[in-house]
Design a protein around this motif. Structure first.
Motif, PDB file in Angstrom:
ATOM      1  N   PHE A   1      15.709 -30.952  -7.342  1.00 23.25           N
ATOM      2  CA  PHE A   1      15.476 -31.160  -8.771  1.00 23.25           C
ATOM      3  C   PHE A   1      15.627 -32.641  -9.126  1.00 23.25           C
ATOM      4  CE2 PHE A   1      16.998 -31.391 -13.191  1.00 23.25           C
ATOM      5  CZ  PHE A   1      15.971 -30.728 -13.840  1.00 23.25           C
ATOM      6  N   LEU A   2      16.688 -33.259  -8.639  1.00 22.70           N
ATOM      7  CA  LEU A   2      16.931 -34.673  -8.934  1.00 22.70           C
ATOM      8  C   LEU A   2      15.882 -35.576  -8.291  1.00 22.70           C
ATOM      9  CD1 LEU A   2      20.829 -34.808  -8.727  1.00 22.70           C
ATOM     10  CD2 LEU A   2      19.386 -34.801 -10.773  1.00 22.70           C
ATOM     11  N   ARG A   3      15.401 -35.204  -7.099  1.00 21.93           N
ATOM     12  CA  ARG A   3      14.336 -35.978  -6.437  1.00 21.93           C
ATOM     13  C   ARG A   3      13.064 -35.948  -7.289  1.00 21.93           C
ATOM     14  NH1 ARG A   3      16.165 -34.058  -1.614  1.00 21.93           N
ATOM     15  NH2 ARG A   3      14.754 -32.280  -1.657  1.00 21.93           N
TER      16      ARG A   3
ATOM     17  N   ALA B   1      17.940 -24.984 -15.943  1.00 24.68           N
ATOM     18  CA  ALA B   1      18.173 -23.542 -15.847  1.00 24.68           C
ATOM     19  C   ALA B   1      17.008 -22.866 -15.140  1.00 24.68           C
ATOM     20  CB  ALA B   1      18.381 -22.941 -17.236  1.00 24.68           C
ATOM     21  N   GLU B   2      15.782 -23.205 -15.524  1.00 30.58           N
ATOM     22  CA  GLU B   2      14.610 -22.602 -14.901  1.00 30.58           C
ATOM     23  C   GLU B   2      14.538 -22.948 -13.413  1.00 30.58           C
ATOM     24  OE1 GLU B   2      11.211 -23.810 -17.197  1.00 30.58           O
ATOM     25  OE2 GLU B   2      11.739 -22.513 -18.870  1.00 30.58           O
ATOM     26  N   ALA B   3      14.801 -24.207 -13.078  1.00 35.03           N
ATOM     27  CA  ALA B   3      14.771 -24.621 -11.675  1.00 35.03           C
ATOM     28  C   ALA B   3      15.813 -23.857 -10.871  1.00 35.03           C
ATOM     29  CB  ALA B   3      15.005 -26.136 -11.562  1.00 35.03           C
ATOM     30  N   CYS B   4      17.001 -23.742 -11.411  1.00 37.23           N
ATOM     31  CA  CYS B   4      18.081 -23.026 -10.744  1.00 37.23           C
ATOM     32  C   CYS B   4      17.711 -21.556 -10.544  1.00 37.23           C
ATOM     33  CB  CYS B   4      19.364 -23.166 -11.555  1.00 37.23           C
ATOM     34  SG  CYS B   4      20.804 -22.449 -10.768  1.00 37.23           S
ATOM     35  N   LEU B   5      17.172 -20.925 -11.584  1.00 36.17           N
ATOM     36  CA  LEU B   5      16.805 -19.512 -11.507  1.00 36.17           C
ATOM     37  C   LEU B   5      15.646 -19.263 -10.540  1.00 36.17           C
ATOM     38  CD1 LEU B   5      17.127 -18.614 -15.285  1.00 36.17           C
ATOM     39  CD2 LEU B   5      18.622 -17.843 -13.423  1.00 36.17           C
TER      40      LEU B   5
END
Length: 136
Positions: free
Chosen positions: A111-113, A99-103
């Motif tokens: 994010f997955l990397r 959620a934080e990464a998306c925001l």
């Protein structure tokens, strides 16, 4: 392993210490059977209260990362396969981080990397349950 604590962080000192020890185990810097410094020595080395170190060691013991023996002190435990509770904790923490990464505007691929890079940097002495056929 060098412990580096941020005294001005909002993260409590005992949590920072716990996280650094767990990371050290995960990266293979601390190996099964290795003894941690005594509570008093760790407190002196880190410049913190011995009660803070004691709290950290008790948490690590409860989580199964260390064993505490009055004669030997705190010793790193072998890696164990544990399901259920850890999987729930992992999902909750990843949900918050996602959620934080998306925001903050981070894309899924980035994010997955980062997750993959962090996971690959781990090399515990024993084994990683997911790669040995076990379940987390």
């Amino acid at each position: 392993m060098i412990i580096s604590l941020d005294m001005s962080s909002n993260v409590p000192i005992y949590v920072q210490l716990r996280n650094q020890i767990v990371t050290g185990i995960g990266k293979g810097e601390l190996k099964a059977g290795e003894t941690l410094p005594s509570v008093r020595q760790m407190a002196q080395d880190a410049g913190i209260n011995s009660m803070t170190v004691n709290k950290t060691y008790q948490i690590l013991k409860a989580e199964g990362f260390i064993e505490i023996d009055r004669r030997k002190g705190a010793t790193i435990c072998p890696v164990r396969q544990e399901a259920g509770i850890f999987r729930e904790k992992l999902a909750a923490e990843l949900e918050l981080l996602s959620a934080e990464a998306c925001l903050k505007g981070m894309g899924k691929d980035e994010f997955l990397r980062i997750c993959e890079s962090m996971f690959e940097s781990m090399s515990p002495e024993n084994y990683c349950p997911a790669e040995s056929g076990g379940a987390l």
